[in-house]
Design a protein around this motif. Structure first.
Motif, PDB file in Angstrom:
ATOM      1  N   VAL A  35      33.001  85.289  -4.558  1.00  0.00           N
ATOM      2  CA  VAL A  35      32.892  83.836  -4.427  1.00  0.00           C
ATOM      3  C   VAL A  35      33.791  83.136  -5.440  1.00  0.00           C
ATOM      4  O   VAL A  35      34.513  82.183  -5.128  1.00  0.00           O
ATOM      5  CB  VAL A  35      31.423  83.388  -4.584  1.00  0.00           C
ATOM      6  N   GLY A  36      33.765  83.615  -6.695  1.00  0.00           N
ATOM      7  CA  GLY A  36      34.605  83.013  -7.731  1.00  0.00           C
ATOM      8  C   GLY A  36      36.087  83.190  -7.448  1.00  0.00           C
ATOM      9  O   GLY A  36      36.887  82.274  -7.639  1.00  0.00           O
ATOM     10  N   TYR A  37      36.448  84.374  -6.952  1.00  0.00           N
ATOM     11  CA  TYR A  37      37.853  84.639  -6.631  1.00  0.00           C
ATOM     12  C   TYR A  37      38.326  83.737  -5.494  1.00  0.00           C
ATOM     13  O   TYR A  37      39.414  83.161  -5.542  1.00  0.00           O
ATOM     14  CB  TYR A  37      38.027  86.109  -6.257  1.00  0.00           C
ATOM     15  N   ALA A  38      37.466  83.649  -4.472  1.00  0.00           N
ATOM     16  CA  ALA A  38      37.826  82.800  -3.325  1.00  0.00           C
ATOM     17  C   ALA A  38      37.957  81.343  -3.749  1.00  0.00           C
ATOM     18  O   ALA A  38      38.867  80.616  -3.316  1.00  0.00           O
ATOM     19  CB  ALA A  38      36.770  82.958  -2.224  1.00  0.00           C
ATOM     20  N   LYS A  39      37.029  80.909  -4.604  1.00  0.00           N
ATOM     21  CA  LYS A  39      37.090  79.523  -5.078  1.00  0.00           C
ATOM     22  C   LYS A  39      38.346  79.271  -5.902  1.00  0.00           C
ATOM     23  O   LYS A  39      39.035  78.254  -5.716  1.00  0.00           O
ATOM     24  CB  LYS A  39      35.838  79.220  -5.903  1.00  0.00           C
ATOM     25  N   ALA A  40      38.643  80.226  -6.816  1.00  0.00           N
ATOM     26  CA  ALA A  40      39.841  80.087  -7.649  1.00  0.00           C
ATOM     27  C   ALA A  40      41.099  80.117  -6.793  1.00  0.00           C
ATOM     28  O   ALA A  40      42.052  79.374  -7.026  1.00  0.00           O
ATOM     29  CB  ALA A  40      39.871  81.192  -8.704  1.00  0.00           C
ATOM     30  N   ARG A  41      41.089  81.019  -5.763  1.00  0.00           N
ATOM     31  CA  ARG A  41      42.251  81.089  -4.876  1.00  0.00           C
ATOM     32  C   ARG A  41      42.442  79.787  -4.110  1.00  0.00           C
ATOM     33  O   ARG A  41      43.559  79.271  -3.990  1.00  0.00           O
ATOM     34  CB  ARG A  41      42.047  82.251  -3.908  1.00  0.00           C
ATOM     35  N   ASP A  42      41.347  79.236  -3.601  1.00  0.00           N
ATOM     36  CA  ASP A  42      41.436  77.976  -2.858  1.00  0.00           C
ATOM     37  C   ASP A  42      41.878  76.829  -3.768  1.00  0.00           C
ATOM     38  O   ASP A  42      42.708  75.991  -3.375  1.00  0.00           O
ATOM     39  CB  ASP A  42      40.084  77.653  -2.224  1.00  0.00           C
ATOM     40  N   GLU A  43      41.292  76.794  -4.976  1.00  0.00           N
ATOM     41  CA  GLU A  43      41.682  75.737  -5.916  1.00  0.00           C
ATOM     42  C   GLU A  43      43.148  75.878  -6.318  1.00  0.00           C
ATOM     43  O   GLU A  43      43.865  74.884  -6.448  1.00  0.00           O
ATOM     44  CB  GLU A  43      40.780  75.792  -7.152  1.00  0.00           C
ATOM     45  N   GLY A  44      43.591  77.140  -6.525  1.00  0.00           N
ATOM     46  CA  GLY A  44      45.003  77.353  -6.862  1.00  0.00           C
ATOM     47  C   GLY A  44      45.921  76.938  -5.735  1.00  0.00           C
ATOM     48  O   GLY A  44      46.983  76.346  -5.965  1.00  0.00           O
ATOM     49  N   ARG A  45      45.498  77.264  -4.474  1.00  0.00           N
ATOM     50  CA  ARG A  45      46.315  76.869  -3.325  1.00  0.00           C
ATOM     51  C   ARG A  45      46.390  75.349  -3.217  1.00  0.00           C
ATOM     52  O   ARG A  45      47.462  74.777  -2.970  1.00  0.00           O
ATOM     53  CB  ARG A  45      45.717  77.446  -2.051  1.00  0.00           C
ATOM     54  N   ILE A  46      45.232  74.709  -3.428  1.00  0.00           N
ATOM     55  CA  ILE A  46      45.218  73.244  -3.365  1.00  0.00           C
ATOM     56  C   ILE A  46      46.082  72.642  -4.467  1.00  0.00           C
ATOM     57  O   ILE A  46      46.856  71.691  -4.244  1.00  0.00           O
ATOM     58  CB  ILE A  46      43.765  72.732  -3.477  1.00  0.00           C
ATOM     59  N   ALA A  47      45.967  73.224  -5.693  1.00  0.00           N
ATOM     60  CA  ALA A  47      46.776  72.723  -6.815  1.00  0.00           C
ATOM     61  C   ALA A  47      48.260  72.917  -6.539  1.00  0.00           C
ATOM     62  O   ALA A  47      49.088  72.045  -6.837  1.00  0.00           O
ATOM     63  CB  ALA A  47      46.368  73.425  -8.105  1.00  0.00           C
ATOM     64  N   LEU A  48      48.623  74.085  -5.948  1.00  0.00           N
ATOM     65  CA  LEU A  48      50.030  74.353  -5.637  1.00  0.00           C
ATOM     66  C   LEU A  48      50.545  73.390  -4.576  1.00  0.00           C
ATOM     67  O   LEU A  48      51.659  72.857  -4.687  1.00  0.00           O
ATOM     68  CB  LEU A  48      50.176  75.803  -5.165  1.00  0.00           C
ATOM     69  N   GLU A  49      49.744  73.168  -3.542  1.00  0.00           N
ATOM     70  CA  GLU A  49      50.148  72.219  -2.506  1.00  0.00           C
ATOM     71  C   GLU A  49      50.292  70.810  -3.073  1.00  0.00           C
ATOM     72  O   GLU A  49      51.205  70.066  -2.708  1.00  0.00           O
ATOM     73  CB  GLU A  49      49.124  72.232  -1.368  1.00  0.00           C
ATOM     74  N   THR A  50      49.347  70.465  -3.979  1.00  0.00           N
ATOM     75  CA  THR A  50      49.429  69.143  -4.614  1.00  0.00           C
ATOM     76  C   THR A  50      50.694  69.022  -5.439  1.00  0.00           C
ATOM     77  O   THR A  50      51.394  67.994  -5.412  1.00  0.00           O
ATOM     78  CB  THR A  50      48.195  68.908  -5.499  1.00  0.00           C
ATOM     79  N   LEU A  51      51.016  70.106  -6.190  1.00  0.00           N
ATOM     80  CA  LEU A  51      52.215  70.100  -7.016  1.00  0.00           C
ATOM     81  C   LEU A  51      53.462  70.006  -6.155  1.00  0.00           C
ATOM     82  O   LEU A  51      54.407  69.268  -6.468  1.00  0.00           O
ATOM     83  CB  LEU A  51      52.252  71.360  -7.882  1.00  0.00           C
ATOM     84  N   ARG A  52      53.472  70.756  -5.048  1.00  0.00           N
ATOM     85  CA  ARG A  52      54.608  70.682  -4.127  1.00  0.00           C
ATOM     86  C   ARG A  52      54.746  69.273  -3.548  1.00  0.00           C
ATOM     87  O   ARG A  52      55.850  68.748  -3.411  1.00  0.00           O
ATOM     88  CB  ARG A  52      54.428  71.698  -3.004  1.00  0.00           C
ATOM     89  N   GLY A  53      53.601  68.691  -3.194  1.00  0.00           N
ATOM     90  CA  GLY A  53      53.639  67.336  -2.643  1.00  0.00           C
ATOM     91  C   GLY A  53      54.173  66.331  -3.655  1.00  0.00           C
ATOM     92  O   GLY A  53      54.992  65.462  -3.310  1.00  0.00           O
TER      93      GLY A  53
END
Length: 210
Positions: A35-53
């Motif tokens: 659960v923690g890994y999935a959450k961290a992965r999702d948060e990292g993906r969201i942060a990366l997409e936000t940074l790209r945006g």
């Protein structure tokens, strides 16, 4: 019943319960990790997409700024070219007017130099001869820059002798007529007017840039 009371049975039962508890703990830990890994992965993906945006927005903003600057520079260049073209056209028009004035006045030279009247009610008669000496012409030409100034010699005696000869020669008739003097003045006035117009145009161009 004696078997259940056996120490070995109790030992095996305790070990089984311990292993079960350990398995449950590991399962819970594994689930929490997933659960923690999935959450961290999702948060990292969201942060990366936000940074790209954000990066894309910044690049788009820079591109828009560069485009705006380029359009402004092009507009300024077009305005300056148009302003310079107008100044050049105005200057050319002024020069045409000056030439028209020169042509008109040149056509009047003969009329104003052939005859004259002693009084308004007198009959016209030939214009008296007007002598322009060689010295007059030299001074005129030196003043306009058409002739270099006469050099002064370092020998006083020779200078005096040459001065006497020069004075005598400068008192001779130059052969220049009033018509020729007036024609020269008309052409020279046109040149002066053209230079003044060019200077005015240059001043206007410099002032409009500031």
């Amino acid at each position: 019943m004696n078997a259940f009371k056996s120490p070995w049975f109790r030992l095996g039962l305790g070990t089984g319960l311990l292993l079960l508890a350990l398995w449950l703990f590991l399962s819970v830990l594994r689930e929490a990790y997933d659960v923690g890994y999935a959450k961290a992965r999702d948060e990292g993906r969201i942060a990366l997409e936000t940074l790209r945006g954000e990066h894309q927005e910044q690049e788009l903003a820079r591109a828009r700024t560069a485009e705006t600057s380029a359009k402004a520079a092009t507009q300024r260049l077009q305005e300056e070219v148009a302003r310079n073209d107008k100044l050049a056209a105005d200057l050319a028009n002024q020069q045409r007017i000056h030439r028209q004035t020169t042509d008109r006045l040149s056509g009047e030279i003969a009329r104003v130099n052939d005859l004259y009247r002693k009084a308004l009610d007198a009959e016209p008669e030939p214009l008296p001869a007007c002598v322009f000496t060689a010295g007059f012409v030299r001074v005129w030409d030196e003043a306009t820059g058409a002739r270099a100034p006469m050099p002064e010699t370092a020998d006083p005696v020779r200078a005096a002798a040459q001065g006497t000869d020069a004075i005598a020669s400068e008192q001779l008739d130059s052969g220049i007529s009033q018509s020729a003097v007036l024609a020269h003045h008309v052409r020279y006035a046109e040149q002066c007017s053209n230079v003044a117009a060019q200077l005015d145009a240059l001043i206007d161009a410099v002032q409009e840039k500031h």
